[in-house]
Design a protein around this motif. Structure first.
Motif, PDB file in Angstrom:
ATOM      1  N   SER A 261      43.689  43.265  24.660  1.00 52.60           N
ATOM      2  CA  SER A 261      43.078  42.527  23.730  1.00 52.60           C
ATOM      3  C   SER A 261      41.752  43.142  23.182  1.00 52.60           C
ATOM      4  O   SER A 261      41.249  43.922  24.093  1.00 52.60           O
ATOM      5  CB  SER A 261      42.900  41.239  24.503  1.00 52.60           C
ATOM      6  N   GLU A 262      41.421  42.737  21.996  1.00 54.18           N
ATOM      7  CA  GLU A 262      40.325  43.401  21.602  1.00 54.18           C
ATOM      8  C   GLU A 262      38.915  42.496  22.350  1.00 54.18           C
ATOM      9  O   GLU A 262      38.259  43.163  22.256  1.00 54.18           O
ATOM     10  CB  GLU A 262      40.247  43.166  20.145  1.00 54.18           C
ATOM     11  N   GLY A 263      39.021  41.222  22.478  1.00 49.31           N
ATOM     12  CA  GLY A 263      38.129  40.536  22.880  1.00 49.31           C
ATOM     13  C   GLY A 263      37.802  40.234  24.433  1.00 49.31           C
ATOM     14  O   GLY A 263      36.885  39.900  25.046  1.00 49.31           O
ATOM     15  N   CYS A 264      39.022  40.623  25.409  1.00 48.30           N
ATOM     16  CA  CYS A 264      38.916  40.125  26.558  1.00 48.30           C
ATOM     17  C   CYS A 264      39.679  41.097  27.544  1.00 48.30           C
ATOM     18  O   CYS A 264      40.114  40.846  28.626  1.00 48.30           O
ATOM     19  CB  CYS A 264      39.656  38.957  26.606  1.00 48.30           C
ATOM     20  N   GLY A 265      39.632  42.609  27.011  1.00 49.77           N
ATOM     21  CA  GLY A 265      40.135  43.526  27.789  1.00 49.77           C
ATOM     22  C   GLY A 265      41.656  43.655  27.937  1.00 49.77           C
ATOM     23  O   GLY A 265      42.201  43.063  27.033  1.00 49.77           O
ATOM     24  N   ALA A 266      42.038  44.021  28.953  1.00 49.01           N
ATOM     25  CA  ALA A 266      43.439  44.387  29.148  1.00 49.01           C
ATOM     26  C   ALA A 266      44.012  43.160  29.881  1.00 49.01           C
ATOM     27  O   ALA A 266      43.183  42.427  30.467  1.00 49.01           O
ATOM     28  CB  ALA A 266      43.631  45.379  30.384  1.00 49.01           C
ATOM     29  N   ALA A 267      45.315  42.974  29.472  1.00 47.81           N
ATOM     30  CA  ALA A 267      45.873  41.574  30.025  1.00 47.81           C
ATOM     31  C   ALA A 267      47.278  42.220  30.579  1.00 47.81           C
ATOM     32  O   ALA A 267      48.035  42.968  29.944  1.00 47.81           O
ATOM     33  CB  ALA A 267      46.336  40.850  28.886  1.00 47.81           C
ATOM     34  N   SER A 268      47.649  41.425  31.563  1.00 47.12           N
ATOM     35  CA  SER A 268      48.867  41.770  32.472  1.00 47.12           C
ATOM     36  C   SER A 268      49.630  40.574  32.638  1.00 47.12           C
ATOM     37  O   SER A 268      49.194  39.447  32.761  1.00 47.12           O
ATOM     38  CB  SER A 268      48.305  42.513  33.730  1.00 47.12           C
ATOM     39  N   ALA A 269      51.098  40.682  32.891  1.00 45.77           N
ATOM     40  CA  ALA A 269      51.569  39.694  33.153  1.00 45.77           C
ATOM     41  C   ALA A 269      51.339  38.964  34.516  1.00 45.77           C
ATOM     42  O   ALA A 269      51.465  37.569  34.774  1.00 45.77           O
ATOM     43  CB  ALA A 269      53.317  40.078  33.519  1.00 45.77           C
ATOM     44  N   ALA A 270      50.915  39.713  35.547  1.00 42.86           N
ATOM     45  CA  ALA A 270      50.367  38.918  36.754  1.00 42.86           C
ATOM     46  C   ALA A 270      49.255  37.961  36.684  1.00 42.86           C
ATOM     47  O   ALA A 270      49.047  36.930  37.668  1.00 42.86           O
ATOM     48  CB  ALA A 270      49.763  40.055  37.604  1.00 42.86           C
ATOM     49  N   MET A 271      48.247  37.962  35.468  1.00 43.04           N
ATOM     50  CA  MET A 271      47.262  37.141  35.581  1.00 43.04           C
ATOM     51  C   MET A 271      47.986  35.594  34.775  1.00 43.04           C
ATOM     52  O   MET A 271      47.051  34.534  34.973  1.00 43.04           O
ATOM     53  CB  MET A 271      46.198  37.623  34.692  1.00 43.04           C
ATOM     54  N   GLY A 272      49.097  35.824  34.265  1.00 45.92           N
ATOM     55  CA  GLY A 272      49.570  34.337  33.621  1.00 45.92           C
ATOM     56  C   GLY A 272      49.009  34.272  32.143  1.00 45.92           C
ATOM     57  O   GLY A 272      48.183  35.123  31.557  1.00 45.92           O
TER      58      GLY A 272
END
Length: 282
Positions: free
Chosen positions: A111-122
């Motif tokens: 994401s541009e505004g919140c960093g990396a996103a993974s499935a593990a975080m929901g």
């Protein structure tokens, strides 16, 4: 839940099959789901772990299943229903609702505004981008790991994240986050709980109006959403992961509080009833 035949949202960015490096950060329900044990459908866990450690993109070249495609359609329809409801509420107040975007991804993305996103975080909402991020595999976790099956439980999750979007539009989120620098962790956690409980309330308000507009509810749907709210309460998750509960570490609210505020929004449909900041012990 009666959702087939309703309009799909056009505010959807489908990144399934793409990848991005890094560990995930974010907020919303996703920040609470600390127990999700995730395996990419059809992927090699060892390969994914190595790529995450190296910060390399994860290759997710695969065919999506019919069930996943149904979940994708469901998600776009529910987002469309949130747009219809909030459009109508804002119009009644002589305002214009700024619709959020929703990003569907597989495994991880950037994401541009919140960093990396993974499935593990929901699922989570990124206020800097005004986008909701969701890996559809979370719905499988909701059903099997958190024991909260049903389409309306899934709809509650999406509506909760859109609730954070409403809080961004009205400035509530910004006020809470700006207080972080001057508060202790314990005091800030209390504010975070209030913010999350209000998003639950807003999800309930959405459900009230969506049912009034489109008659979406079937018997058992309310219980399904309440089961989801109960499953992701801080106390229940802490008990499962640690074996004990630390109320001062709550960031989203107890199961009882989450169910209370969703049901209050659902039964009243009245935005004026959602001042969770007046107290969290109701």
């Amino acid at each position: 839940m009666r959702w087939l035949g309703n309009k799909e949202s056009s505010n959807v960015e489908d990144r399934r099959g793409g990848g991005g490096g890094g560990m995930a950060v974010g907020g919303g329900i996703g920040g609470l789901v600390i127990l999700v044990i995730y395996l990419l459908m059809g992927g090699d866990p060892a390969q994914i772990t190595n790529q995450l450690q190296q910060g390399a993109p994860v290759s997710t070249q695969r065919q999506s299943s019919p069930e996943e495609e149904r979940l994708a359609k469901f998600t776009t329809v529910v987002l469309g229903l949130t747009e219809e409801v909030w459009d109508s509420i804002y119009r009644a107040d002589n305002s214009t609702y700024e619709q959020p975007k929703l990003v569907m991804f597989s495994g991880q993305t950037q994401s541009e505004g919140c960093g990396a996103a993974s499935a593990a975080m929901g699922p989570f909402y990124c206020p800097a981008e005004r986008k909701v991020y969701i890996d559809l595999s979370f719905f499988n976790d909701l059903t099997h790991q958190f024991k909260a099956p049903g389409e309306f439980a899934m709809a509650y999750v999406i509506a909760h994240e859109v609730g954070h979007h409403i809080q961004t539009l009205n400035g509530t989120s910004q006020k809470v986050h700006s207080a972080r620098r001057r508060l202790s962790e314990k005091e800030y956690n209390k504010l975070s709980v209030k913010l999350e409980l209000q998003a639950d309330f807003l999800a309930g308000v959405w459900a009230y109006h969506a049912n009034k507009l489109r008659n979406i509810l079937e018997p058992g749907d309310l219980e399904s959403a309440l089961a989801a709210a109960n499953a992701i309460g801080d106390d229940r998750l802490q008990q499962q992961s640690k074996g004990y509960v630390v109320p001062d570490a709550f960031t989203h609210g107890s199961s009882e509080q989450r169910m209370y505020w969703f049901k209050k929004g659902f039964t009243t449909g009245d935005l004026s009833q959602g001042n969770t900041f007046a107290g969290i012990e109701e």
